[in-house]
Design an enzyme around this catalytic site. Sequence first.
Site, PDB file in Angstrom:
ATOM      1  N   LYS A 171      39.688  32.193  40.205  1.00 16.08           N
ATOM      2  CA  LYS A 171      39.071  31.567  39.150  1.00 16.08           C
ATOM      3  C   LYS A 171      40.361  30.832  38.272  1.00 16.08           C
ATOM      4  CE  LYS A 171      37.662  35.682  37.778  1.00 16.08           C
ATOM      5  NZ  LYS A 171      37.232  36.945  37.231  1.00 16.08           N
ATOM      6  N   LYS A 205      52.869  39.090  38.665  1.00 17.11           N
ATOM      7  CA  LYS A 205      52.313  38.332  37.404  1.00 17.11           C
ATOM      8  C   LYS A 205      53.158  38.156  36.213  1.00 17.11           C
ATOM      9  CE  LYS A 205      47.344  40.024  37.276  1.00 17.11           C
ATOM     10  NZ  LYS A 205      46.438  40.798  36.286  1.00 17.11           N
ATOM     11  N   LYS A 240      43.699  32.039  48.665  1.00 14.39           N
ATOM     12  CA  LYS A 240      42.487  32.756  48.194  1.00 14.39           C
ATOM     13  C   LYS A 240      41.784  31.901  47.220  1.00 14.39           C
ATOM     14  CE  LYS A 240      42.584  36.542  45.255  1.00 14.39           C
ATOM     15  NZ  LYS A 240      42.478  38.002  44.807  1.00 14.39           N
TER      16      LYS A 240
HETATM   17  P1  AMP Z   1      40.116  39.136  39.887  1.00 14.53           P
HETATM   18  O1  AMP Z   1      39.089  38.329  39.492  1.00 14.53           O
HETATM   19  O2  AMP Z   1      41.180  38.565  41.088  1.00 14.53           O
HETATM   20  O3  AMP Z   1      40.437  39.956  39.038  1.00 14.53           O
HETATM   21  O4  AMP Z   1      39.231  40.095  41.261  1.00 14.53           O
HETATM   22  C1  AMP Z   1      38.236  40.859  40.788  1.00 14.53           C
HETATM   23  C2  AMP Z   1      37.502  41.300  42.154  1.00 14.53           C
HETATM   24  O5  AMP Z   1      37.188  40.558  42.869  1.00 14.53           O
HETATM   25  C3  AMP Z   1      38.579  42.448  42.862  1.00 14.53           C
HETATM   26  O6  AMP Z   1      37.956  43.324  43.583  1.00 14.53           O
HETATM   27  C4  AMP Z   1      39.129  41.237  43.928  1.00 14.53           C
HETATM   28  O7  AMP Z   1      39.789  41.898  45.154  1.00 14.53           O
HETATM   29  C5  AMP Z   1      37.960  40.448  44.235  1.00 14.53           C
HETATM   30  N1  AMP Z   1      38.464  39.120  44.735  1.00 14.53           N
HETATM   31  C6  AMP Z   1      38.669  37.978  44.083  1.00 14.53           C
HETATM   32  N2  AMP Z   1      39.008  37.017  44.635  1.00 14.53           N
HETATM   33  C7  AMP Z   1      38.439  37.233  45.808  1.00 14.53           C
HETATM   34  C8  AMP Z   1      38.425  36.339  46.980  1.00 14.53           C
HETATM   35  N3  AMP Z   1      38.806  35.217  47.233  1.00 14.53           N
HETATM   36  N4  AMP Z   1      37.733  37.065  48.142  1.00 14.53           N
HETATM   37  C9  AMP Z   1      37.203  38.266  48.056  1.00 14.53           C
HETATM   38  N5  AMP Z   1      37.655  39.093  47.067  1.00 14.53           N
HETATM   39  C10 AMP Z   1      37.908  38.544  45.914  1.00 14.53           C
END
Ligand code: AMP
Length: 333
Positions: free
Chosen positions: A197, A111, A194
């Site tokens: 958002k 980050k 991946k």
């Molecule tokens: P984040 O929005 O990246 O902070 O992720 C929030 C939660 O969603 C975390 O537990 C991540 O591991 C899960 N997550 C985010 N993006 C993905 C994705 N593309 N596939 C599976 N899990 C995800």
Amino acid sequence: MARIFSGIQPSGIPTLGNYLGAIRNWVPLQDEHECLWCVVDLHAITVWQEPAALARQTREMAAVLLACGIDPARHVLFVQSHVRAHAQLAWIFNCVARLGWLNRMTQFKDKAGKDREAVSAGLYVYPNLMAADILAYHATKVPVGDDQRQHLELANDIAQKFNHDYDAAFFPPIEPLILGPAARVMSLRDGTKKMSKSDPSDQSRINLNDDADTIALKIRRAKTDADPLPSEPEGLANRPEARNLVGIYAALTSTTPSAVLAEHGGKGFGAFKPLLADLLVSVLDPIARETDRLLADPAEIDATLRAGAARARAIADPIVAETERLVGFLPPR
Ligand code: AMP
Ligand code: TRP
């Protein structure tokens, strides 16, 4: 009954990846555990947040969680900043964790990127706050994505060092629950990235509030190759986009890619994509409608969150008070 804690950042409407990788897996845990679900706004401000957007997104995330089946009557849904215990315990943990431990955190390195001097000090001590989130409740099980595993190891190191330094068997060990690694959802534009958002292209992701037409269009435009679907998972090797769409289909129907291929092998994407789009709409449309219904009455969401915070405080305050006593702080009253 084991106590579960998990947190999610209020960083906008979640994607299908957040849903399949995190939120959806939380719902069944509620049958057998006492759960605390926290919208982590203190974590969010480790990077700049527009104040009005932060407030709106905090409420939106609460609405999405409720719409997905988080149960605020049997469990605790709340906002991190509403419970002072998190920040209080995090300060003590800032003084327990060693700089060397934090220096090893790969998420900070990712980050912070090249310009490490310019990021907030909060981003650096982020894992200490995360440890405080969990340990303020003596929670022992933490559902997270694989990317958070290292932070939980650090939380365990903090708990152990605290117990050792203050000679008390006070903080319990934490066990990560890494759920749904099968459901790593990839970008619709690039099957090697991946779904996120933060991707600049909205076409790369399904948002939980996309309407039926938008979902159908995004799936129709999703990158694929020209071959038909194989009948065995081995046939998906080196076909990341095909593998992703099959994986999404499998996750949504709670089966395996091989079961999906047994049924749909031989179909081209022209036939498979509409089926996938219909399936997505059938799962996501009720969630989008319920989210909208909840957001139409923000006072009701706020009341739910306030009640959740009161219940969270009732658990965390005595634990933080005991922590402070162990540390040697003079009792405040
Ligand atoms: P984040 O929005 O990246 O902070 O992720 C929030 C939660 O969603 C975390 O537990 C991540 O591991 C899960 N997550 C985010 N993006 C993905 C994705 N593309 N596939 C599976 N899990 C995800
Ligand atoms: N850092 C987690 C994430 O980005 C969110 C989080 C904050 C969390 N505090 C937590 C997760 C405590 C589990 C337990 O996904």
